[in-house]
Design a protein around this motif. Structure first.
Motif, PDB file in Angstrom:
ATOM      1  N   TYR A 433     -47.188   9.275 -32.947  1.00 11.94           N
ATOM      2  CA  TYR A 433     -47.378   8.381 -34.086  1.00 11.94           C
ATOM      3  C   TYR A 433     -46.585   7.095 -33.887  1.00 11.94           C
ATOM      4  CZ  TYR A 433     -49.086  12.655 -36.276  1.00 11.94           C
ATOM      5  OH  TYR A 433     -49.793  13.798 -36.549  1.00 11.94           O
ATOM      6  N   GLU A 434     -46.983   6.073 -34.631  1.00 15.89           N
ATOM      7  CA  GLU A 434     -46.216   4.844 -34.761  1.00 15.89           C
ATOM      8  C   GLU A 434     -45.719   4.808 -36.204  1.00 15.89           C
ATOM      9  OE1 GLU A 434     -46.950   2.080 -31.924  1.00 15.89           O
ATOM     10  OE2 GLU A 434     -47.092   4.107 -31.110  1.00 15.89           O
ATOM     11  N   VAL A 435     -44.430   4.676 -36.399  1.00 14.17           N
ATOM     12  CA  VAL A 435     -43.877   4.645 -37.748  1.00 14.17           C
ATOM     13  C   VAL A 435     -43.191   3.312 -37.978  1.00 14.17           C
ATOM     14  CG1 VAL A 435     -41.714   5.765 -37.048  1.00 14.17           C
ATOM     15  CG2 VAL A 435     -42.432   5.836 -39.440  1.00 14.17           C
ATOM     16  N   ALA A 436     -43.428   2.719 -39.149  1.00 12.91           N
ATOM     17  CA  ALA A 436     -42.773   1.467 -39.544  1.00 12.91           C
ATOM     18  C   ALA A 436     -42.156   1.673 -40.919  1.00 12.91           C
ATOM     19  CB  ALA A 436     -43.780   0.323 -39.582  1.00 12.91           C
ATOM     20  N   VAL A 437     -40.901   1.257 -41.069  1.00 13.21           N
ATOM     21  CA  VAL A 437     -40.188   1.393 -42.337  1.00 13.21           C
ATOM     22  C   VAL A 437     -39.716   0.007 -42.756  1.00 13.21           C
ATOM     23  CG1 VAL A 437     -38.328   2.539 -43.576  1.00 13.21           C
ATOM     24  CG2 VAL A 437     -39.425   3.694 -41.639  1.00 13.21           C
ATOM     25  N   LEU A 438     -40.103  -0.391 -43.956  1.00 13.12           N
ATOM     26  CA  LEU A 438     -39.731  -1.697 -44.496  1.00 13.12           C
ATOM     27  C   LEU A 438     -38.847  -1.480 -45.713  1.00 13.12           C
ATOM     28  CD1 LEU A 438     -40.248  -4.758 -44.174  1.00 13.12           C
ATOM     29  CD2 LEU A 438     -42.190  -4.492 -45.733  1.00 13.12           C
ATOM     30  N   VAL A 439     -37.698  -2.168 -45.768  1.00 12.43           N
ATOM     31  CA  VAL A 439     -36.707  -1.943 -46.816  1.00 12.43           C
ATOM     32  C   VAL A 439     -36.256  -3.276 -47.392  1.00 12.43           C
ATOM     33  CG1 VAL A 439     -34.380  -1.070 -47.308  1.00 12.43           C
ATOM     34  CG2 VAL A 439     -35.896   0.209 -45.794  1.00 12.43           C
ATOM     35  N   ALA A 440     -36.024  -3.315 -48.728  1.00  7.79           N
ATOM     36  CA  ALA A 440     -35.459  -4.499 -49.379  1.00  7.79           C
ATOM     37  C   ALA A 440     -34.427  -4.051 -50.412  1.00  7.79           C
ATOM     38  CB  ALA A 440     -36.547  -5.321 -50.059  1.00  7.79           C
ATOM     39  N   THR A 441     -33.281  -4.729 -50.430  1.00  9.55           N
ATOM     40  CA  THR A 441     -32.288  -4.462 -51.468  1.00  9.55           C
ATOM     41  C   THR A 441     -32.746  -5.097 -52.779  1.00  9.55           C
ATOM     42  OG1 THR A 441     -31.024  -6.459 -50.920  1.00  9.55           O
ATOM     43  CG2 THR A 441     -30.430  -4.426 -49.767  1.00  9.55           C
ATOM     44  N   LEU A 442     -32.360  -4.475 -53.917  1.00 12.94           N
ATOM     45  CA  LEU A 442     -32.851  -4.921 -55.224  1.00 12.94           C
ATOM     46  C   LEU A 442     -31.730  -5.168 -56.236  1.00 12.94           C
ATOM     47  CD1 LEU A 442     -35.832  -2.392 -55.592  1.00 12.94           C
ATOM     48  CD2 LEU A 442     -35.935  -4.760 -54.798  1.00 12.94           C
ATOM     49  N   ASP A 443     -30.494  -5.304 -55.784  1.00 11.52           N
ATOM     50  CA  ASP A 443     -29.389  -5.352 -56.724  1.00 11.52           C
ATOM     51  C   ASP A 443     -28.996  -6.758 -57.158  1.00 11.52           C
ATOM     52  OD1 ASP A 443     -28.530  -5.484 -53.902  1.00 11.52           O
ATOM     53  OD2 ASP A 443     -26.552  -5.855 -54.791  1.00 11.52           O
ATOM     54  N   GLN A 444     -29.550  -7.822 -56.529  1.00 16.30           N
ATOM     55  CA  GLN A 444     -29.152  -9.183 -56.864  1.00 16.30           C
ATOM     56  C   GLN A 444     -30.374 -10.020 -57.253  1.00 16.30           C
ATOM     57  OE1 GLN A 444     -25.788 -10.964 -54.448  1.00 16.30           O
ATOM     58  NE2 GLN A 444     -26.654  -9.585 -52.911  1.00 16.30           N
ATOM     59  N   SER A 445     -30.160 -11.014 -58.085  1.00 13.97           N
ATOM     60  CA  SER A 445     -31.260 -11.864 -58.547  1.00 13.97           C
ATOM     61  C   SER A 445     -31.491 -13.068 -57.654  1.00 13.97           C
ATOM     62  CB  SER A 445     -30.985 -12.345 -59.978  1.00 13.97           C
ATOM     63  OG  SER A 445     -29.784 -13.108 -60.021  1.00 13.97           O
TER      64      SER A 445
END
Length: 484
Positions: A433-445
């Protein structure tokens, strides 16, 4: 191929919580985001993958199609080495079965009295995957010609073992021997690369041994000499005519920078498959088995590397150590008036060539740290969200299924993250398989970090392990950071 149940298992293993709203998989696929550092800017990043050892096979293939100047005439020592080895050299060509039009061309050399010869996998991959529509033939330096059959491959090291259809075709020609592993090479030791450059005739190109390539997952020899197109699969010898390595790739953004597969892997392939029967069917089962071994070793090595400090004051961001990856960074100029960012791209030079236009067996990691205080909360939120949606996760093609993506919120010790994981299945290499993980922090405006992890050609279990490992790399730099 249906993947939802696999995705659910992967995501549950990462201990994620459901998030509302559509993710990138639900939106129209945007254009791919360009890499962070171009070859011109970084001096290596893109160029490394274009000729990455051990012949990121794509690079090896390209090395066989780009026309460059033939090597200079050899020295007397080079002439002696060439004349002694001349009878063991062959040109290997892949032809369409119904005609004499060639699909690929490279070099090879005899390694046994029975007529076994070694070349690169990328030289014969078209035949290996499509044997019903192609055939293999050889030409010798003295004009001999005949048909070849494929005995076995070592796809991770870009090697193939061949044998003539006519059993006695190479009788009396001898065979090259391998330099014993106990005899270490000295940096600067003179080496002689043999092959058929540019399809103009057999030749020798001189160079020097410069040790193993640094930060390469698979051992690869740095050859200080010029390898021209058509020489892939030929031998590189020491002054006594013993095989040091197999020609495989060259860097086109530098001079006298070429790469060899260490001879030990060619010797092991010969010993393992000397008595094997020819492969008459597409070699996907053999390639799949070898890739499963490769991805297991790669996954274990990657997870064993501790994440290093990204230098962010607020977040711990997963940036790998550069044991077998190369990381390049860039940032917005100081006079920037809008969104400011710092970016890191980490990529492996080593990739496993499968066929023209498709390589696998590698990992990449990158992140972008954004500062949008000059924009204000509303404009920053728009830009930050657009950047997240702009990630391209691939599409259905001849080698891979369309991506199946799930989106969830993740809590990492009080740090809220938005996570999207996409999985694509290999169509021919079943179980990979090919796996891609995308992440974003959400604690600041008005600030945040977005990261992406990609693993190519891994098992489902290792896709889970790598996803969890990556998500665990996000945290506060200090528990007190959360209150700022």
């Amino acid at each position: 191929m249906r993947l939802p149940s696999l995705l659910a298992g992967l995501l549950s293993a990462a201990v994620l919580l459901w998030a509302a709203g559509p993710g990138p998989a639900d939106a129209a696929a945007p254009e791919p985001v360009p890499p962070a550092a171009s070859a011109a800017a970084s001096g290596a990043s893109a160029g490394a993958s274009a000729a990455a050892p051990p012949a990121s096979a794509a690079s090896g293939a390209e090395a066989d199609t780009e026309l460059v100047e033939p090597p200079p005439p050899p020295s007397p020592a080079g002439q002696r080495v060439y004349e002694a080895a001349r009878g063991t050299l062959v040109q290997v060509r892949t032809l369409l079965k119904a005609q004499d039009s060639q699909a690929t061309v490279g070099s090879g050399f005899l390694v046994s009295p029975e007529g076994h010869l070694i070349t690169n996998f990328h030289v014969v991959s078209t035949y290996a995957l499509q044997p019903t529509s192609h055939r293999l033939v050889y030409s010798t330096a003295d004009g001999g010609q005949g048909a070849l059959q494929l005995i076995d491959v070592d796809v991770a090291h870009d090697l193939a073992l061949l044998k003539p259809v006519q059993a006695d075709a190479f009788a009396g020609r001898g065979a090259l021997s391998f330099r014993p592993a106990t005899l270490a090479l000295g940096r600067g030791e003179r080496l002689y690369s043999l092959g058929n450059p540019l399809d103009v005739g057999f030749a020798v190109a001189e160079g020097s041994y410069n040790g193993l390539v640094e930060r390469s997952f698979l051992p690869t020899i740095f050859f200080g000499g010029s390898l021209s197109a058509g020489m892939s699969g030929g031998p590189t010898l020491d002054a006594k005519g013993r095989v040091i390595g197999v020609n495989v790739a060259t860097r086109r953004d530098g001079e006298q920078i070429s790469f060899l597969v260490p001879g030990q892997y060619a010797k092991e392939l010969l010993e393992r498959s000397r008595g094997a029967s020819p492969l008459g069917l597409p070699a996907y089962p053999q390639i799949t088995k070898q890739m499963l071994v490769h991805q297991e070793a790669l996954t274990k090595a990657f997870i064993a590397l501790p994440w290093r400090n990204a230098g962010n004051q607020r977040y711990a961001i997963p940036v790998p150590r550069e044991d077998f990856l190369r990381c390049w960074g860039r940032s917005t100029p100081p006079e920037s008036r809008g969104l400011e960012f710092e970016r890191s791209d980490c990529n492996m030079d080593s990739r496993v060539y499968i066929t023209s236009g498709f390589s696998t067996g590698f990992i990449s990691v990158r992140h972008e740290a954004y500062d949008g205080r000059k924009l204000g909360a509303l404009r920053f939120a728009q830009r930050y969200s657009a950047s997240f949606r702009n990630e391209f996760m691939g599409a259905n093609n001849a080698y891979l299924t369309a991506p199946q993506c799930h989106e969830r919120f993740v809590d990492r010790g009080g740090l809220p993250l938005r996570a999207v994981m996409c999985l694509r299945a290999h169509k021919k290499l079943r179980g990979l398989y090919e796996v891609a993980v995308l992440v974003a922090t959400l604690d600041q405006s008005t600030a945040g970090v977005q990261g992406r992890f990609d693993a190519h050609g891994v098992s489902f279990e290792n896709a889970k392990a790598l996803t969890e490992h990556y998500l665990n790399g996000f945290a506060w730099t200090d528990p007190k950071t959360a209150s700022r």
